[in-house]
Motif scaffolding. Structure first.
Motif, PDB file in Angstrom:
ATOM      1  N   GLN B  88       7.106 -12.319   2.350  1.00 21.34           N
ATOM      2  CA  GLN B  88       6.417 -11.205   1.516  1.00 21.34           C
ATOM      3  C   GLN B  88       7.125  -9.942   1.869  1.00 21.34           C
ATOM      4  OE1 GLN B  88       2.094 -11.698   2.156  1.00 21.34           O
ATOM      5  NE2 GLN B  88       2.243 -13.814   1.396  1.00 21.34           N
ATOM      6  N   PHE B  89       6.466  -8.795   1.318  1.00 19.97           N
ATOM      7  CA  PHE B  89       7.181  -7.573   1.125  1.00 19.97           C
ATOM      8  C   PHE B  89       7.196  -6.729   2.371  1.00 19.97           C
ATOM      9  CE2 PHE B  89       7.831  -7.656  -3.592  1.00 19.97           C
ATOM     10  CZ  PHE B  89       9.357  -7.139  -3.593  1.00 19.97           C
ATOM     11  N   ASN B  90       6.317  -7.062   3.330  1.00 21.20           N
ATOM     12  CA  ASN B  90       6.052  -6.287   4.624  1.00 21.20           C
ATOM     13  C   ASN B  90       7.558  -6.312   5.423  1.00 21.20           C
ATOM     14  OD1 ASN B  90       4.602  -4.581   6.161  1.00 21.20           O
ATOM     15  ND2 ASN B  90       4.545  -5.951   7.694  1.00 21.20           N
ATOM     16  N   GLY B  91       7.979  -5.017   5.441  1.00 22.78           N
ATOM     17  CA  GLY B  91       9.313  -4.727   6.178  1.00 22.78           C
ATOM     18  C   GLY B  91      10.330  -4.405   5.302  1.00 22.78           C
ATOM     19  N   GLN B 126       3.234  -3.438   3.814  1.00 21.98           N
ATOM     20  CA  GLN B 126       2.379  -4.092   3.028  1.00 21.98           C
ATOM     21  C   GLN B 126       1.038  -4.473   3.981  1.00 21.98           C
ATOM     22  OE1 GLN B 126       3.500  -7.934   0.950  1.00 21.98           O
ATOM     23  NE2 GLN B 126       1.882  -8.743   2.445  1.00 21.98           N
ATOM     24  N   THR B 127      -0.158  -4.048   3.343  1.00 20.76           N
ATOM     25  CA  THR B 127      -1.345  -4.180   4.119  1.00 20.76           C
ATOM     26  C   THR B 127      -2.291  -5.272   3.165  1.00 20.76           C
ATOM     27  OG1 THR B 127      -0.955  -1.854   5.007  1.00 20.76           O
ATOM     28  CG2 THR B 127      -3.173  -2.950   5.307  1.00 20.76           C
ATOM     29  N   PHE B 137      -7.876  -7.337  -1.258  1.00 23.98           N
ATOM     30  CA  PHE B 137      -7.157  -5.932  -1.503  1.00 23.98           C
ATOM     31  C   PHE B 137      -5.997  -6.025  -0.975  1.00 23.98           C
ATOM     32  CE2 PHE B 137     -11.712  -4.750  -1.908  1.00 23.98           C
ATOM     33  CZ  PHE B 137     -11.613  -4.579  -3.285  1.00 23.98           C
ATOM     34  N   VAL B 138      -5.099  -5.454  -1.432  1.00 25.84           N
ATOM     35  CA  VAL B 138      -3.535  -5.229  -0.888  1.00 25.84           C
ATOM     36  C   VAL B 138      -3.139  -3.802  -1.429  1.00 25.84           C
ATOM     37  CG1 VAL B 138      -1.292  -6.014  -0.955  1.00 25.84           C
ATOM     38  CG2 VAL B 138      -2.986  -7.697  -1.577  1.00 25.84           C
ATOM     39  N   THR B 139      -2.470  -3.177  -0.277  1.00 27.21           N
ATOM     40  CA  THR B 139      -1.725  -1.960  -0.729  1.00 27.21           C
ATOM     41  C   THR B 139      -0.279  -2.046  -0.193  1.00 27.21           C
ATOM     42  OG1 THR B 139      -2.056  -0.961   1.744  1.00 27.21           O
ATOM     43  CG2 THR B 139      -3.689  -0.269  -0.141  1.00 27.21           C
TER      44      THR B 139
END
Lengths: 162, 170
Positions: B88-91, B126-127, B137-139
């Motif tokens: 996914q997009f974290n990082g 990404q949280t 919920f996602v931020t």
């Protein structure tokens, strides 16, 4: 679409303030997802799925009352759910004033007697709050006794608010 | 011969129908995004006068395509997709952008440039760091560099999203 929502906010603000002065509002826009609706809600029809929405907290004393505004994708309804008291975000339970802008009726419909039960994060919004999340339900949605609408929403602060 | 053609046609219809169901059967997260900053090299092209309507599509399992998100703004539609079909997009990582604007379609980096490009890199928080099917919920906050194939152009984005469950397919 956004102009219609902005128009709804302006109209609702006007309805809420008989002074005629246009109050400032700190607006957050995003999406509202309907998670359940009681069978009585079928009478209103098109409120389902993912909708555009605005969350309007009452952060400053000069702000209009806290409200949630939602708009169906087919523009069949623009609904405002406004707190009846000066709460910051409508976190918890309380009464709301409802207004439905339905183009098939031609004029807005206003009702009272509905209750909200929301879990809102943050529970108290400030001018520094960038994001607001809402989970909960309202009763008497659309002025329909027995219509309980449950939804969740995520909202991002709009830039350059005047 | 006729029977073979009929079977082939039926399989084609079944395959496309299965694909359609697979696409409809995916979770997405709807919300708003906004460009909060852009570097000087962007030339001020990407300022958001208001929030953009957006949807977030994290790769939840191997049946999902690469993680991506879409934005719709000022008559444009944009898809930002992870270059690699994992995670996914974290990082950080490389991304590809697809844009429909002005009646045309552009991909950056283009197929022609892809092998010589130094890459377009994202750097996002990404949280939660890993989004699952039960995440409500996602931020997403972070940067895209060499945005729209403009060397040195880095935009900063922030977004918030709420889960939309896939429709019940019978």
């Amino acid at each position: 679409m956004r102009f219609m929502l902005a128009g709804a906010v302006a109209a609702a603000t006007a309805l809420g303030f008989a002074t005629g002065a246009r109050a400032e509002a700190r607006l957050y826009d995003g999406s509202i997802v309907i998670t359940s609706a009681t069978p009585k809600c079928n009478a209103i029809g098109d409120i389902k799925g993912s909708l555009r929405g605005i969350f309007r907290p009452r952060i400053l004393g000069s702000d209009p009352k806290s409200a949630i505004i939602l708009q169906t994708d087919d523009l069949s309804h623009i609904v405002l759910l406004r707190a009846t008291t000066n709460v910051n975000t409508m976190n918890g339970t309380g009464s709301y004033l409802g207004i439905d802008f339905d183009p098939t009726i031609g004029e807005s419909t206003q009702w009272s007697g509905g209750k909200y039960d929301f879990s809102i994060a943050p529970a108290v919004a400030t001018v520094a709050t960038t994001e607001i999340r809402v989970t909960g339900q309202v009763t008497k949605f659309g002025n329909i006794a027995g219509c309980v609408l449950s939804f969740r929403g995520a909202f991002l602060k709009r830039p350059e608010q005047k | 011969m006729t029977r073979t053609l009929l079977i082939a046609a039926a399989l084609t219809v079944l395959a496309s129908s299965t694909q359609a169901v697979q696409i409809l059967d995916r979770f997405r997260w709807d919300g708003s995004m906004r460009v909060t900053n852009q570097s000087e090299d962007c030339g001020g092209l990407f300022f958001s006068p208001d929030n953009d309507r957006a949807s977030f599509y994290p790769k939840l399992d191997n049946d999902y395509p690469s993680s991506s998100f879409t934005r719709m703004r000022n008559g444009e539609a944009e898809l930002i997709q992870k270059d690699s079909n994992t995670g996914q997009f974290n990082g950080t990582g490389n991304y590809i952008s697809f844009t429909i604007a002005g009646g045309g379609f552009t991909k950056a980096p283009s197929d022609y440039d892809e092998y010589e490009s130094s890459g377009q890199t994202y750097n996002f928080t990404q949280t939660p760091a890993t989004v699952a099917a039960d995440t409500v919920f996602v931020t997403l906050t972070g940067t895209l560099d060499n945005y729209r194939d403009i060397e040195g152009c880095t935009i900063t984005l922030t977004g918030t999203f709420v889960r939309v469950d896939p429709p019940q397919i019978n």
